[in-house]
Design a protein around this motif. Sequence first.
Motif, PDB file in Angstrom:
ATOM      1  N   HIS A  43     -22.049  -1.845  32.279  1.00  0.00           N
ATOM      2  CA  HIS A  43     -22.123  -2.784  31.237  1.00  0.00           C
ATOM      3  C   HIS A  43     -23.383  -2.501  30.383  1.00  0.00           C
ATOM      4  O   HIS A  43     -23.257  -2.742  28.936  1.00  0.00           O
ATOM      5  CB  HIS A  43     -22.259  -3.972  31.806  1.00  0.00           C
ATOM      6  N   ALA A  61     -21.760   0.128  28.105  1.00  0.00           N
ATOM      7  CA  ALA A  61     -20.995  -0.432  27.105  1.00  0.00           C
ATOM      8  C   ALA A  61     -21.662  -1.024  25.979  1.00  0.00           C
ATOM      9  O   ALA A  61     -21.154  -1.029  24.870  1.00  0.00           O
ATOM     10  CB  ALA A  61     -20.209  -1.487  27.928  1.00  0.00           C
ATOM     11  N   LEU A  62     -22.772  -1.608  26.454  1.00  0.00           N
ATOM     12  CA  LEU A  62     -23.489  -2.290  25.254  1.00  0.00           C
ATOM     13  C   LEU A  62     -24.327  -1.130  24.337  1.00  0.00           C
ATOM     14  O   LEU A  62     -24.330  -1.309  23.149  1.00  0.00           O
ATOM     15  CB  LEU A  62     -24.937  -3.235  25.875  1.00  0.00           C
ATOM     16  N   TRP A 115     -14.467  -2.930  28.135  1.00  0.00           N
ATOM     17  CA  TRP A 115     -13.768  -4.062  27.523  1.00  0.00           C
ATOM     18  C   TRP A 115     -12.255  -4.527  28.025  1.00  0.00           C
ATOM     19  O   TRP A 115     -12.225  -5.644  28.279  1.00  0.00           O
ATOM     20  CB  TRP A 115     -13.481  -3.673  25.751  1.00  0.00           C
ATOM     21  N   THR A 141      -9.970   4.720  20.221  1.00  0.00           N
ATOM     22  CA  THR A 141     -10.461   3.779  21.271  1.00  0.00           C
ATOM     23  C   THR A 141      -9.462   2.656  21.338  1.00  0.00           C
ATOM     24  O   THR A 141      -9.120   2.104  22.317  1.00  0.00           O
ATOM     25  CB  THR A 141     -11.907   3.417  20.837  1.00  0.00           C
ATOM     26  N   ILE A 145     -20.753   2.435  17.334  1.00  0.00           N
ATOM     27  CA  ILE A 145     -19.751   2.030  16.672  1.00  0.00           C
ATOM     28  C   ILE A 145     -20.041   2.359  15.235  1.00  0.00           C
ATOM     29  O   ILE A 145     -18.995   3.211  14.449  1.00  0.00           O
ATOM     30  CB  ILE A 145     -19.043   0.525  16.715  1.00  0.00           C
ATOM     31  N   VAL A 184     -17.875   5.479  23.490  1.00  0.00           N
ATOM     32  CA  VAL A 184     -17.201   4.647  22.913  1.00  0.00           C
ATOM     33  C   VAL A 184     -15.852   4.597  23.431  1.00  0.00           C
ATOM     34  O   VAL A 184     -15.282   3.645  23.872  1.00  0.00           O
ATOM     35  CB  VAL A 184     -17.087   4.804  21.292  1.00  0.00           C
ATOM     36  N   LEU A 188     -17.126   2.071  26.830  1.00  0.00           N
ATOM     37  CA  LEU A 188     -16.982   0.761  25.919  1.00  0.00           C
ATOM     38  C   LEU A 188     -15.553   0.404  26.104  1.00  0.00           C
ATOM     39  O   LEU A 188     -15.276  -0.738  26.572  1.00  0.00           O
ATOM     40  CB  LEU A 188     -17.290   0.866  24.646  1.00  0.00           C
ATOM     41  N   ARG A 189     -14.337   1.260  26.094  1.00  0.00           N
ATOM     42  CA  ARG A 189     -13.338   0.921  26.062  1.00  0.00           C
ATOM     43  C   ARG A 189     -12.937   0.468  27.284  1.00  0.00           C
ATOM     44  O   ARG A 189     -12.133  -0.612  27.761  1.00  0.00           O
ATOM     45  CB  ARG A 189     -12.505   2.294  25.833  1.00  0.00           C
ATOM     46  N   ILE A 202     -21.471  -0.249  21.970  1.00  0.00           N
ATOM     47  CA  ILE A 202     -21.452  -0.965  20.728  1.00  0.00           C
ATOM     48  C   ILE A 202     -22.284  -0.403  19.549  1.00  0.00           C
ATOM     49  O   ILE A 202     -21.942  -0.440  18.352  1.00  0.00           O
ATOM     50  CB  ILE A 202     -21.552  -2.451  21.145  1.00  0.00           C
ATOM     51  N   SER A 203     -23.564  -0.043  20.195  1.00  0.00           N
ATOM     52  CA  SER A 203     -24.396   0.253  18.985  1.00  0.00           C
ATOM     53  C   SER A 203     -24.050   1.453  18.378  1.00  0.00           C
ATOM     54  O   SER A 203     -24.547   2.048  17.107  1.00  0.00           O
ATOM     55  CB  SER A 203     -26.077   0.506  19.682  1.00  0.00           C
TER      56      SER A 203
END
Length: 324
Positions: A48, A51-52, A221, A69, A58, A213, A217-218, A55-56
Amino acid sequence: MPDVKAPLLHSDPETVEDVFDHTYKEKEGPKPPVVIVWRNVILMTLLHIGALYGISLIPVASKLTLIWTVVCSVFSALGVTAGAHRLWSHRSYKASLPLRIFLAIGNTMAFQNDIFEWARDHRVHHKYSETDADPHNAVRGFFFSHIGWLLVRKHPDVIEKGRKLELNDLRADKVVMFQRRYYKLLVPFVCFFVPMFVPWYMWGESLWVAYFVPAVLRYTWVLNATWLVNSAAHMWGNRPYDSNINPRENKFVTFSAIGEGYHNYHHTFPYDYASSEFGWRLNLTTCFIDFMCFLGLARDRKHVSKELVLARAQRTGDGSHRSG
């Protein structure tokens, strides 16, 4: 011959594991101690955090990487919703070999346990919902039903009841058993390497962005979108079909989990391939299954008749039912 949805006028005898077991009684006395699996806690925490950080990144990712993605997100989610859930757990439709392979690959990219284990635990969840034998018992709170159940040892009743289920249909499926046999080898490649490699090789995305990403991240999510079905959809929303059970209709979960948030309907009629009476409304998974039937890759969709839905809503619903 084109596939035709078969309306069901009563509970489907082929889906006996869907029926809640009212004979089950939770054991009296002190509960077994909660045993934390620290390896899982550490891995989920790092995931996690990654993943955060993803996000930064993106804003610096290329448009093609962001599109990729989304494609990976939908593909892996369908491996769970159309595959492990509606096909293999509930047998709500039949799929050809090419479609089963496609869904198994998507399920591997989703990395939520192999199909056999996922379907077994989900059948236990339906048969013993909101009891000690439910793997993600929502009575134990949002955190437990969302992610906490993966951070602790299973309750002994979950293990005991899971061993007693009839799972011969899963064992007879060569795609399911192939994935189970090679799952640990396939996951790193399908879940992380492929999503990272494609944008790096095809359009020159940096490996750093490509990893955090479309891979990390995918993956995180899709995990949380799936978990919301176990947590939020068992706590918040209306119950138009059966007010005697916890699962709710939750629009946010329906959107984020591509159609799985019509949860009061699903627990009332678990054998319906659409998991809803509203067709394609906010239900990408149903659209996908219908399209596969149009192509001849799927067939024998099980669907509850409108008459039965209305009768059940009037008999046991909370009065909020609105059809159409």
